[in-house]
Motif scaffolding. Structure first.
Motif, PDB file in Angstrom:
ATOM      1  N   CYS A  20      64.756 -21.989  36.201  1.00 44.91           N
ATOM      2  CA  CYS A  20      63.418 -22.287  35.655  1.00 44.91           C
ATOM      3  C   CYS A  20      62.788 -23.466  36.387  1.00 44.91           C
ATOM      4  CB  CYS A  20      63.523 -22.578  34.165  1.00 44.91           C
ATOM      5  SG  CYS A  20      64.147 -21.152  33.238  1.00 44.91           S
ATOM      6  N   ASP A  21      61.466 -23.525  36.339  1.00 50.77           N
ATOM      7  CA  ASP A  21      60.705 -24.522  37.072  1.00 50.77           C
ATOM      8  C   ASP A  21      60.167 -25.602  36.125  1.00 50.77           C
ATOM      9  OD1 ASP A  21      58.429 -23.523  35.774  1.00 50.77           O
ATOM     10  OD2 ASP A  21      57.894 -22.212  37.422  1.00 50.77           O
ATOM     11  N   PRO A  22      59.409 -26.565  36.637  1.00 52.83           N
ATOM     12  CA  PRO A  22      58.918 -27.642  35.769  1.00 52.83           C
ATOM     13  C   PRO A  22      58.008 -27.167  34.631  1.00 52.83           C
ATOM     14  CG  PRO A  22      58.859 -28.364  38.042  1.00 52.83           C
ATOM     15  CD  PRO A  22      59.179 -26.894  38.062  1.00 52.83           C
ATOM     16  N   ALA A  23      57.481 -25.951  34.701  1.00 55.53           N
ATOM     17  CA  ALA A  23      56.723 -25.424  33.564  1.00 55.53           C
ATOM     18  C   ALA A  23      57.672 -24.876  32.492  1.00 55.53           C
ATOM     19  CB  ALA A  23      55.743 -24.345  34.020  1.00 55.53           C
ATOM     20  N   GLY A  24      58.976 -24.906  32.770  1.00 55.47           N
ATOM     21  CA  GLY A  24      59.968 -24.489  31.786  1.00 55.47           C
ATOM     22  C   GLY A  24      60.234 -22.989  31.777  1.00 55.47           C
ATOM     23  N   ILE A  25      59.593 -22.261  32.686  1.00 56.19           N
ATOM     24  CA  ILE A  25      59.766 -20.799  32.734  1.00 56.19           C
ATOM     25  C   ILE A  25      60.415 -20.387  34.063  1.00 56.19           C
ATOM     26  CG2 ILE A  25      57.838 -20.383  31.159  1.00 56.19           C
ATOM     27  CD1 ILE A  25      56.092 -19.724  33.568  1.00 56.19           C
ATOM     28  N   VAL A  26      60.913 -19.146  34.091  1.00 49.13           N
ATOM     29  CA  VAL A  26      61.587 -18.645  35.293  1.00 49.13           C
ATOM     30  C   VAL A  26      60.679 -18.790  36.525  1.00 49.13           C
ATOM     31  CG1 VAL A  26      62.418 -16.551  36.445  1.00 49.13           C
ATOM     32  CG2 VAL A  26      63.076 -17.018  34.083  1.00 49.13           C
ATOM     33  N   PHE A  27      61.200 -19.402  37.570  1.00 50.80           N
ATOM     34  CA  PHE A  27      60.501 -19.475  38.852  1.00 50.80           C
ATOM     35  C   PHE A  27      60.477 -18.049  39.409  1.00 50.80           C
ATOM     36  CE2 PHE A  27      60.783 -20.600  43.535  1.00 50.80           C
ATOM     37  CZ  PHE A  27      59.466 -21.000  43.635  1.00 50.80           C
ATOM     38  N   TYR A  28      59.267 -17.507  39.658  1.00 51.30           N
ATOM     39  CA  TYR A  28      59.133 -16.059  39.802  1.00 51.30           C
ATOM     40  C   TYR A  28      59.929 -15.422  40.950  1.00 51.30           C
ATOM     41  CZ  TYR A  28      55.850 -16.084  43.715  1.00 51.30           C
ATOM     42  OH  TYR A  28      55.296 -16.233  44.946  1.00 51.30           O
ATOM     43  N   PRO A  29      60.200 -16.112  42.083  1.00 52.99           N
ATOM     44  CA  PRO A  29      61.001 -15.423  43.108  1.00 52.99           C
ATOM     45  C   PRO A  29      62.392 -15.022  42.606  1.00 52.99           C
ATOM     46  CG  PRO A  29      59.849 -17.276  44.083  1.00 52.99           C
ATOM     47  CD  PRO A  29      59.683 -17.395  42.579  1.00 52.99           C
ATOM     48  N   ASN A  30      62.849 -15.687  41.507  1.00 53.35           N
ATOM     49  CA  ASN A  30      64.128 -15.262  40.948  1.00 53.35           C
ATOM     50  C   ASN A  30      64.077 -13.829  40.419  1.00 53.35           C
ATOM     51  OD1 ASN A  30      65.736 -17.589  41.406  1.00 53.35           O
ATOM     52  ND2 ASN A  30      64.648 -18.645  39.765  1.00 53.35           N
ATOM     53  N   PHE A  31      62.908 -13.385  39.977  1.00 51.98           N
ATOM     54  CA  PHE A  31      62.820 -11.982  39.547  1.00 51.98           C
ATOM     55  C   PHE A  31      63.101 -11.040  40.717  1.00 51.98           C
ATOM     56  CE2 PHE A  31      60.338 -13.776  35.946  1.00 51.98           C
ATOM     57  CZ  PHE A  31      61.043 -13.189  34.909  1.00 51.98           C
ATOM     58  N   SER A  32      62.645 -11.385  41.925  1.00 49.26           N
ATOM     59  CA  SER A  32      62.960 -10.559  43.101  1.00 49.26           C
ATOM     60  C   SER A  32      64.454 -10.616  43.404  1.00 49.26           C
ATOM     61  CB  SER A  32      62.192 -11.052  44.329  1.00 49.26           C
ATOM     62  OG  SER A  32      60.807 -10.890  44.141  1.00 49.26           O
ATOM     63  N   ARG A  33      65.027 -11.823  43.267  1.00 48.64           N
ATOM     64  CA  ARG A  33      66.463 -11.975  43.486  1.00 48.64           C
ATOM     65  C   ARG A  33      67.242 -11.083  42.524  1.00 48.64           C
ATOM     66  NH1 ARG A  33      70.250 -15.772  41.778  1.00 48.64           N
ATOM     67  NH2 ARG A  33      68.789 -17.094  40.650  1.00 48.64           N
ATOM     68  N   TRP A  34      66.847 -11.071  41.251  1.00 49.12           N
ATOM     69  CA  TRP A  34      67.561 -10.261  40.266  1.00 49.12           C
ATOM     70  C   TRP A  34      67.326  -8.771  40.488  1.00 49.12           C
ATOM     71  CZ3 TRP A  34      65.186 -14.078  36.259  1.00 49.12           C
ATOM     72  CH2 TRP A  34      65.946 -15.249  36.218  1.00 49.12           C
ATOM     73  N   MET A  35      66.137  -8.403  40.921  1.00 53.06           N
ATOM     74  CA  MET A  35      65.897  -6.984  41.218  1.00 53.06           C
ATOM     75  C   MET A  35      66.766  -6.534  42.389  1.00 53.06           C
ATOM     76  SD  MET A  35      61.773  -6.508  40.699  1.00 53.06           S
ATOM     77  CE  MET A  35      61.010  -6.858  39.090  1.00 53.06           C
ATOM     78  N   ASP A  36      66.936  -7.390  43.374  1.00 55.04           N
ATOM     79  CA  ASP A  36      67.803  -7.029  44.491  1.00 55.04           C
ATOM     80  C   ASP A  36      69.248  -6.872  44.019  1.00 55.04           C
ATOM     81  OD1 ASP A  36      67.690  -6.706  47.538  1.00 55.04           O
ATOM     82  OD2 ASP A  36      69.437  -7.991  47.266  1.00 55.04           O
ATOM     83  N   ALA A  37      69.687  -7.778  43.144  1.00 53.08           N
ATOM     84  CA  ALA A  37      71.038  -7.669  42.577  1.00 53.08           C
ATOM     85  C   ALA A  37      71.170  -6.361  41.810  1.00 53.08           C
ATOM     86  CB  ALA A  37      71.330  -8.855  41.662  1.00 53.08           C
ATOM     87  N   SER A  38      70.095  -5.983  41.145  1.00 51.61           N
ATOM     88  CA  SER A  38      70.133  -4.773  40.333  1.00 51.61           C
ATOM     89  C   SER A  38      70.111  -3.522  41.220  1.00 51.61           C
ATOM     90  CB  SER A  38      68.936  -4.780  39.375  1.00 51.61           C
ATOM     91  OG  SER A  38      69.139  -3.858  38.345  1.00 51.61           O
TER      92      SER A  38
END
Lengths: 143, 143, 143, 143
Positions: A20-38
């Motif tokens: 998560c980032d300073p706004a307290g929410i998931v830093f969005y490139p992590n969604f791409s990282r997780w999609m690649d893992a998936s």
């Protein structure tokens, strides 16, 4: 969503503080990282060995991306457990489109399409990779 | 710090929003990431080609870590420009110790030692790597 | 590309070993990470203070994403210096579209559009964020 | 290892393709990332709420690091499932030392100590954090 009869895998994980980032929410490139893992999880679940094995047996190095398209509907934060539902939306001759829905239980947080190709090491130049047609046997295992 | 006559390189970069966590400060594994980048920058500055070249010419795959030891003195946040001062503190026969000081101008934020080895692909088993003595010619370029 | 009279910023950096995957090329979510850094760089270059300042003065927490769309044309590897050219393609009332072209000199490696909104902390619930119209003064600074 | 009667948690996960570098093995800063996730998992397992809750109820923002010390014994690659065994080796008045052993089944891959403090937002300056003594109630829950 009158979606798929297509084979769908589910990959579950928990969001960490460092995701998560300073706004307290998931830093969005992590969604791409997780999609690649998936995506990787999808192929392993279909019975394919890791790419490093297939690099040795048939030169396959993986499924690089041509294009991604992602929509973000809701944010997520650390401590939450998410599930990615992954299936292949379309198999073409040289290209396939993998689709991921990131869920928090029944809430759809984000969804994305990835256009991917199968690549081998270029026999002419081991530093380069080149795309091949979707291999028949892999198609048979994953459809 | 009556430190070094040893060759020292400086690697500068700016902290981004995504490098920081919900506390608003750098998520600490990024310091290890930047130290590794600074280690790579050190060897390139000394005149060594990228590892992928040396893998082809002499089987060298890089300088894996045996041990790291890092102390955190002050935090950093996004928008700040940092400098990493890197030198090799000690060259032994099979091992070398690289030292990094992460500065924000004259403020020391964090410092770390990395114990590293030179590795080649194991000629017996291409899936494994094995450590070698520090190559003489590399020592001559980097000392 | 008869592109823009729009203000364009250029963000330069060098790909590191750790940015690359076992295929030896950049792991693609890093392109999203770099585009986000380039978006931040754009706003800072236009004269905006960091979000943490604007959070205090006017509640602004950043520019979360609604959607990304990225095309990958060529791969990159460590040791290469890349430039991201960033501009805002379209300013709407509540939304803006930022466009990034990742270049290696004159080669276009990848390009992406990001649809973003401006958000403030929700006055009703400090744990939530809510989107606002694009602030006039920010528009004036960035156009 | 005649280790602990101390409470130990186990955090399991699978290494992904993107966690690995061009040498085909885990890029080492990921071990720090996973240890941090395992530290977070430890506190949640002990019954502590997420830091964002405790920030509201008692100003606690987390457990920043003073020092890390990690030894790497064996490498890991994608597709492998690892377990991190985490316990607190020592509770002092203002500091605690958390210890992580990263296992692949019965193989010890890497182990590390983290020296951490509890921090609150500085009441004088909301932009700063300051360390406090280890809270009695947290000690009681986690010992």
């Amino acid at each position: 969503m009158s979606e798929p009869l297509a084979r769908t895998t589910i990959h579950e994980f928990t969001v960490t503080f460092g995701d998560c980032d300073p706004a307290g929410i998931v830093f969005y490139p992590n969604f791409s990282r997780w999609m690649d893992a998936s995506s990787e999880h999808f192929f392993r679940t279909c019975g394919l060995p890791p790419w490093r094995e297939m690099a040795k047996t048939r030169g396959l190095v993986g499924t690089p991306l041509l294009e991604i398209h992602t929509q973000f509907h809701q944010s997520a934060t650390y401590g939450e457990t998410l599930q990615i539902h992954t299936h292949v939306k379309e198999w073409r001759r040289r290209v396939f489109i993998q689709h991921h829905r990131v869920m928090r239980g029944t809430d759809l947080l984000c969804e994305g399409s990835e256009t991917r190709i199968f690549c081998i090491k270029d026999p002419q130049n081991p530093d380069r990779i080149k795309s091949i047609e979707v291999p028949e046997d892999i198609l048979a295992m994953c459809r």
